[in-house]
Design an enzyme around this catalytic site. Structure first.
Site, mmCIF file in Angstrom:
data_model
loop_
_atom_site.group_PDB
_atom_site.id
_atom_site.type_symbol
_atom_site.label_atom_id
_atom_site.label_comp_id
_atom_site.label_asym_id
_atom_site.label_seq_id
_atom_site.Cartn_x
_atom_site.Cartn_y
_atom_site.Cartn_z
ATOM 1 N N CYS A 3 1.693 -2.119 1.499
ATOM 2 C CA CYS A 3 1.571 -2.034 2.955
ATOM 3 C C CYS A 3 2.579 -2.905 3.702
ATOM 4 O O CYS A 3 3.468 -2.388 4.375
ATOM 5 C CB CYS A 3 0.150 -2.398 3.380
ATOM 6 S SG CYS A 3 -1.086 -1.167 2.907
ATOM 7 N N LEU A 16 -1.496 -19.090 5.561
ATOM 8 C CA LEU A 16 -0.580 -20.223 5.657
ATOM 9 C C LEU A 16 -0.354 -20.882 4.297
ATOM 10 O O LEU A 16 0.011 -22.048 4.240
ATOM 11 C CB LEU A 16 -1.108 -21.268 6.660
ATOM 12 C CG LEU A 16 -0.963 -20.931 8.140
ATOM 13 C CD1 LEU A 16 -1.475 -22.083 8.996
ATOM 14 C CD2 LEU A 16 0.486 -20.621 8.503
ATOM 15 N N ARG A 17 -0.557 -20.155 3.216
ATOM 16 C CA ARG A 17 -0.272 -20.721 1.898
ATOM 17 C C ARG A 17 1.153 -20.334 1.508
ATOM 18 O O ARG A 17 1.456 -19.167 1.268
ATOM 19 C CB ARG A 17 -1.247 -20.219 0.843
ATOM 20 C CG ARG A 17 -0.893 -20.733 -0.575
ATOM 21 C CD ARG A 17 -1.844 -20.223 -1.624
ATOM 22 N NE ARG A 17 -3.149 -20.823 -1.490
ATOM 23 C CZ ARG A 17 -4.277 -20.256 -1.902
ATOM 24 N NH1 ARG A 17 -4.244 -19.048 -2.421
ATOM 25 N NH2 ARG A 17 -5.432 -20.879 -1.761
ATOM 26 N N ASN A 71 -0.062 -5.804 10.554
ATOM 27 C CA ASN A 71 0.659 -6.127 9.327
ATOM 28 C C ASN A 71 1.928 -6.931 9.615
ATOM 29 O O ASN A 71 2.280 -7.846 8.867
ATOM 30 C CB ASN A 71 1.010 -4.853 8.568
ATOM 31 C CG ASN A 71 -0.161 -4.320 7.763
ATOM 32 O OD1 ASN A 71 -1.184 -4.979 7.642
ATOM 33 N ND2 ASN A 71 -0.019 -3.135 7.203
ATOM 34 N N ASP A 126 -7.861 16.056 -3.146
ATOM 35 C CA ASP A 126 -6.524 15.590 -3.518
ATOM 36 C C ASP A 126 -5.844 16.666 -4.353
ATOM 37 O O ASP A 126 -6.516 17.411 -5.067
ATOM 38 C CB ASP A 126 -6.618 14.285 -4.310
ATOM 39 C CG ASP A 126 -5.340 13.476 -4.274
ATOM 40 O OD1 ASP A 126 -4.334 13.960 -4.836
ATOM 41 O OD2 ASP A 126 -5.323 12.379 -3.692
ATOM 42 N N LYS A 172 -1.267 -9.267 -5.897
ATOM 43 C CA LYS A 172 -2.268 -10.227 -5.451
ATOM 44 C C LYS A 172 -3.431 -10.177 -6.428
ATOM 45 O O LYS A 172 -3.578 -9.205 -7.184
ATOM 46 C CB LYS A 172 -2.755 -9.924 -4.023
ATOM 47 C CG LYS A 172 -3.462 -8.586 -3.886
ATOM 48 C CD LYS A 172 -4.044 -8.377 -2.500
ATOM 49 C CE LYS A 172 -5.255 -9.247 -2.262
ATOM 50 N NZ LYS A 172 -5.914 -8.950 -0.979
ATOM 51 N N ARG A 223 2.795 -2.488 -6.685
ATOM 52 C CA ARG A 223 3.832 -2.058 -5.744
ATOM 53 C C ARG A 223 4.484 -3.277 -5.084
ATOM 54 O O ARG A 223 3.821 -4.121 -4.524
ATOM 55 C CB ARG A 223 3.226 -1.136 -4.673
ATOM 56 C CG ARG A 223 2.829 0.233 -5.208
ATOM 57 C CD ARG A 223 2.162 1.075 -4.143
ATOM 58 N NE ARG A 223 0.864 0.528 -3.756
ATOM 59 C CZ ARG A 223 0.094 1.039 -2.788
ATOM 60 N NH1 ARG A 223 0.513 2.095 -2.109
ATOM 61 N NH2 ARG A 223 -1.061 0.493 -2.501
ATOM 62 N N LEU A 277 -8.116 -2.208 5.531
ATOM 63 C CA LEU A 277 -8.667 -2.640 4.251
ATOM 64 C C LEU A 277 -7.804 -3.724 3.600
ATOM 65 O O LEU A 277 -6.582 -3.658 3.620
ATOM 66 C CB LEU A 277 -8.770 -1.455 3.283
ATOM 67 C CG LEU A 277 -9.587 -0.248 3.732
ATOM 68 C CD1 LEU A 277 -9.729 0.732 2.582
ATOM 69 C CD2 LEU A 277 -10.949 -0.670 4.253
#
Length: 437
Positions: free
Chosen positions: A264, A254-255, A212, A26, A327, A334, A150
């Site tokens: 993403c 489905l929540r 996605n 990197d 989450k 983000r 992922l």
């Protein structure tokens, strides 16, 4: 592994865990120093242990040098970021092209570059053309695509025991080695009956973004239905349970609640729309605009509910925001719905205090105008309205009786539909859940 962000650091460590010798590269020297010392610069359950174990075993190392990468391996994974472009909806591919431009001129012999970044369809072919123009005489560089799937919070498991492996190869290339080399790299997973799917390059590039887009559509669908439930007096949680019993639909994603965020889904569906328009098939994905709009409406809905709960005006009201990460089991902020709601309420004059088990440092850097608590109790103390914005376990398991002793008024907006309503209402809380009566 070129790129050691969330994807790259996880992939490099897990490749070493599978028995390979791995090098993470990197340009960010600070990040490389942290990783070299066994410290993960983000929160991901299980990764620190995998990282430290393989550094100590001598199978994993890190560098800022493309020269080191060129000498170290003949198989290279490309996992740099493809953020949303600053001047449009499309993906910024500058980091992807930079890797090819810096690495390929240094390579000698035969090399395979497996792209893992999410890119617009057609990118791999362009990268191959660029690589061909930069390859030394007598050497060869093949570009193939190996999309990642992922889930933050489960990244180690998803890498070590994936539910499928997709490899896109150049079907017009003679003597392609991409499939054979990929089968060798993923031999352990294949031996455990993981499906190994070989496609052409465009298909592999589309797989991740299509997945996605589908997940985002499913989330926005149930959130759109929850809007109807609210005015009709229906219960979205019971409705979701009922339709989720259908094998054709399934219960996952489905929540109903505050909607999706992260690095993403939002940027990928916008880039998908933008590239479809470039290809002349924009109408095919017009529905994704509404998927995005539904998702953003959920954030405004929570702000509206908070304002209503506060008596029609947030000015001077104390609001506790439980959650900052997009989450649970992540410190990723983000496009965080919780933080965007918090910032919006603050802009209307509310005194917003945020607490999150892991995302505090990141949140403070991006939203310094908000107040931050050291723990859940401090966030709740004196609050007129409490908003559950990220479904961390400790928030789901809060004791309503104990919480009642800390707040000024017992007003809870369960923006994630995870609280046992009867228990909270028995404790004399006014609880509002999205899509429930």
């Amino acid at each position: 592994m070129l790129g050691t962000g969330y994807l790259g650091a996880t992939h490099a460590a897990c490749m070493a865990e599978l028995g390979h010798n791995a090098l993470g590269v990197d340009v960010d020297a600070k990040k490389i120093e942290e990783l070299s010392q066994g410290r993960v610069p983000f929160h991901e359950p299980g990764l620190p242990e995998v990282l430290s174990r393989n550094i100590e075993a001598g199978r994993l190392s890190f560098s800022t040098s493309y020269e080191d990468a060129a000498k170290f391996a003949t198989v290279h994974f490309l996992g740099v970021g493809t953020p949303q472009s600053k001047d449009g909806l499309g993906a910024d591919l500058s980091y992807v092209y930079s890797v090819i431009e810096n690495l390929v001129p240094l390579l000698e012999g035969d090399h395979l570059i497996l792209g893992k970044s999410t890119v617009p369809v057609g990118t791999a072919e362009k990268l191959q053309e660029l690589a061909d123009s930069l390859t030394k005489p007598g050497s060869s560089v093949e570009i193939a695509w190996n999309p990642e799937f992922l889930r933050e919070g489960f990244a180690v498991k998803d890498t070590l025991t994936p539910d499928r492996i997709v490899v896109g190869v150049n079907t017009h290339r003679e003597h392609s080695k991409a499939e054979d080399v990929s089968r060798e790299v993923y031999a352990k997973a294949i031996a455990n009956d993981t499906p190994f799917i070989v496609t052409n390059l465009p298909t592999a590039e589309l797989v991740k973004v299509a997945a996605n887009a589908f997940l985002a559509t499913k989330i926005s669908f149930i959130n759109a239905v929850s809007e109807v439930c609210e005015v009709a007096g229906a219960d979205i949680t019971q409705l979701a349970e009922a339709i989720g019993k259908d094998d054709r639909i399934g219960p996952k994603f489905l929540r109903a609640g505050l909607g999706f965020g992260g690095g993403c889904l939002p940027k990928d569906i916008r880039a998908f729309i933008a590239h479809a328009e470039e290809l002349g098939v924009g109408q095919a994905l017009n529905f994704l605009r509404e998927v995005d709009d539904v998702n953003l409406r959920r954030r405004q809905r929570v702000v509206d509910l908070a304002r209503s709960t506060a008596g029609g005006n947030l000015e001077g009201r104390k609001v506790a925001m439980l959650g900052a990460a997009f989450k649970p089991d992540s410190d990723d902020i983000r496009d965080s719905p919780a933080l965007e709601v918090a910032a919006h309420m603050a802009s209307e004059g509310a005194q917003v205090t945020v607490f999150d088990p892991y995302a505090m440092k990141n949140a403070q850097q991006k939203f310094p105008e908000l107040s931050y608590a050291e723990n859940t109790a401090d966030a709740l103390r004196g609050a007129d309205v409490v908003v559950l914005g990220t479904e961390w376990k400790e928030f789901k398991e809060l004791d309503p009786q104990a919480a009642a002793k800390l707040v000024n008024q017992r007003n809870m907006i369960d923006a994630r539909n995870v609280l046992p309503l009867d228990k909270w209402r028995d404790a004399e809380w006014t609880v509002i859940s999205l899509g429930r009566a």
